[in-house]
Design a protein around this motif. Structure first.
Motif, PDB file in Angstrom:
ATOM      1  N   MET A   1      27.123 -15.752 -27.685  1.00 55.13           N
ATOM      2  CA  MET A   1      27.298 -14.372 -28.115  1.00 55.13           C
ATOM      3  C   MET A   1      28.333 -13.713 -27.209  1.00 55.13           C
ATOM      4  SD  MET A   1      24.504 -11.294 -28.361  1.00 55.13           S
ATOM      5  CE  MET A   1      24.125 -11.504 -30.078  1.00 55.13           C
ATOM      6  N   ASP A   2      29.351 -13.160 -27.812  1.00 57.95           N
ATOM      7  CA  ASP A   2      30.418 -12.483 -27.085  1.00 57.95           C
ATOM      8  C   ASP A   2      30.034 -11.007 -26.917  1.00 57.95           C
ATOM      9  OD1 ASP A   2      32.816 -12.117 -25.802  1.00 57.95           O
ATOM     10  OD2 ASP A   2      33.963 -11.869 -27.651  1.00 57.95           O
ATOM     11  N   LEU A   3      29.347 -10.726 -25.821  1.00 57.24           N
ATOM     12  CA  LEU A   3      28.779  -9.406 -25.570  1.00 57.24           C
ATOM     13  C   LEU A   3      29.562  -8.707 -24.473  1.00 57.24           C
ATOM     14  CD1 LEU A   3      26.223  -7.749 -26.435  1.00 57.24           C
ATOM     15  CD2 LEU A   3      25.108  -8.723 -24.439  1.00 57.24           C
ATOM     16  N   LEU A   4      29.904  -7.449 -24.684  1.00 51.16           N
ATOM     17  CA  LEU A   4      30.560  -6.631 -23.672  1.00 51.16           C
ATOM     18  C   LEU A   4      29.558  -5.591 -23.188  1.00 51.16           C
ATOM     19  CD1 LEU A   4      33.076  -5.454 -22.158  1.00 51.16           C
ATOM     20  CD2 LEU A   4      33.443  -4.053 -24.191  1.00 51.16           C
ATOM     21  N   ILE A   5      29.396  -5.498 -21.882  1.00 43.31           N
ATOM     22  CA  ILE A   5      28.549  -4.451 -21.313  1.00 43.31           C
ATOM     23  C   ILE A   5      29.446  -3.551 -20.487  1.00 43.31           C
ATOM     24  CG2 ILE A   5      26.634  -3.916 -19.741  1.00 43.31           C
ATOM     25  CD1 ILE A   5      25.338  -6.511 -20.620  1.00 43.31           C
ATOM     26  N   ARG A   6      29.351  -2.258 -20.762  1.00 44.16           N
ATOM     27  CA  ARG A   6      30.169  -1.294 -20.036  1.00 44.16           C
ATOM     28  C   ARG A   6      29.413   0.009 -19.847  1.00 44.16           C
ATOM     29  NH1 ARG A   6      31.712   2.735 -23.414  1.00 44.16           N
ATOM     30  NH2 ARG A   6      32.338   2.286 -25.542  1.00 44.16           N
ATOM     31  N   LYS A   7      30.000   0.863 -19.002  1.00 37.90           N
ATOM     32  CA  LYS A   7      29.443   2.187 -18.766  1.00 37.90           C
ATOM     33  C   LYS A   7      29.539   3.012 -20.056  1.00 37.90           C
ATOM     34  CE  LYS A   7      31.613   5.563 -16.402  1.00 37.90           C
ATOM     35  NZ  LYS A   7      32.207   6.267 -15.255  1.00 37.90           N
TER      36      LYS A   7
END
Length: 176
Positions: free
Chosen positions: A1-7
């Protein structure tokens, strides 16, 4: 899974509120106020934007986590900590590792900001995977009437809770 976590940013707020409402909809322990609680916390002076994170998959916000400052008030001293609340993942994306990724990133950010502990009220079989233990093991008490096994604490720094005890004090924004 290509997941981006950001503020999270203010542009995300309305989508995050809908996500939180969907994530908690129909759950027996929820009164549906989690999204409004997050809105109230964002307006306070103690809100830490770097501890409000979103998970993005296929250009859609699919998860959110918020960690907020709280205090553990003992007889002689008050100790700073963080509350992990809420953790939200869209129902159709649950059980895919998104919550896990958000928790891990949230705890890493909390360590970077030199916080020493985190308190959570949640599933007794889920949060221990991340090192959470019953808060009562540390002498930390919940101000709400919840089963002991659902109120947990985590030391972000070794032995940071060894000399801490007392009642967790949540800011008024946690309650309607």
């Amino acid at each position: 899974m290509d997941l981006l976590i950001r503020k999270e940013t203010p542009k995300d707020y309305s989508e995050v509120k809908v996500l939180i409402e969907k994530a908690f909809s129909g759950l027996s322990f929820s009164n549906g106020s989690e999204g409004r609680m997050v809105e109230r916390i964002r307006k306070t002076s103690y809100f830490i934007p770097n501890l409000s994170l979103i998970a993005i998959y296929n250009n859609q916000i699919v998860g959110h986590i918020l960690l907020s400052p709280i205090h553990i008030k003992g007889e002689k001293a008050s100790f700073p900590s963080l509350a992990l609340s809420p953790l939200s993942v869209l129902p159709e994306y649950q059980k895919m590792g998104i919550g896990k990724a958000l928790i891990q990133e949230g705890l890493n950010k909390a360590k970077e900001l030199n916080f020493e502990s985190v308190i959570v009220m949640g599933h007794s079989e889920y949060y221990p995977r991340f090192g959470f233990r019953k808060a009562s093991d540390f002498g930390i008490l919940c101000p709400l009437d919840v089963p002991d096994e659902y109120f947990m604490a985590l030391e972000l720094k070794p032995d940071s809770l060894q000399k801490v005890s007392g009642m967790v004090s949540y800011p008024e924004e946690f309650f309607e």
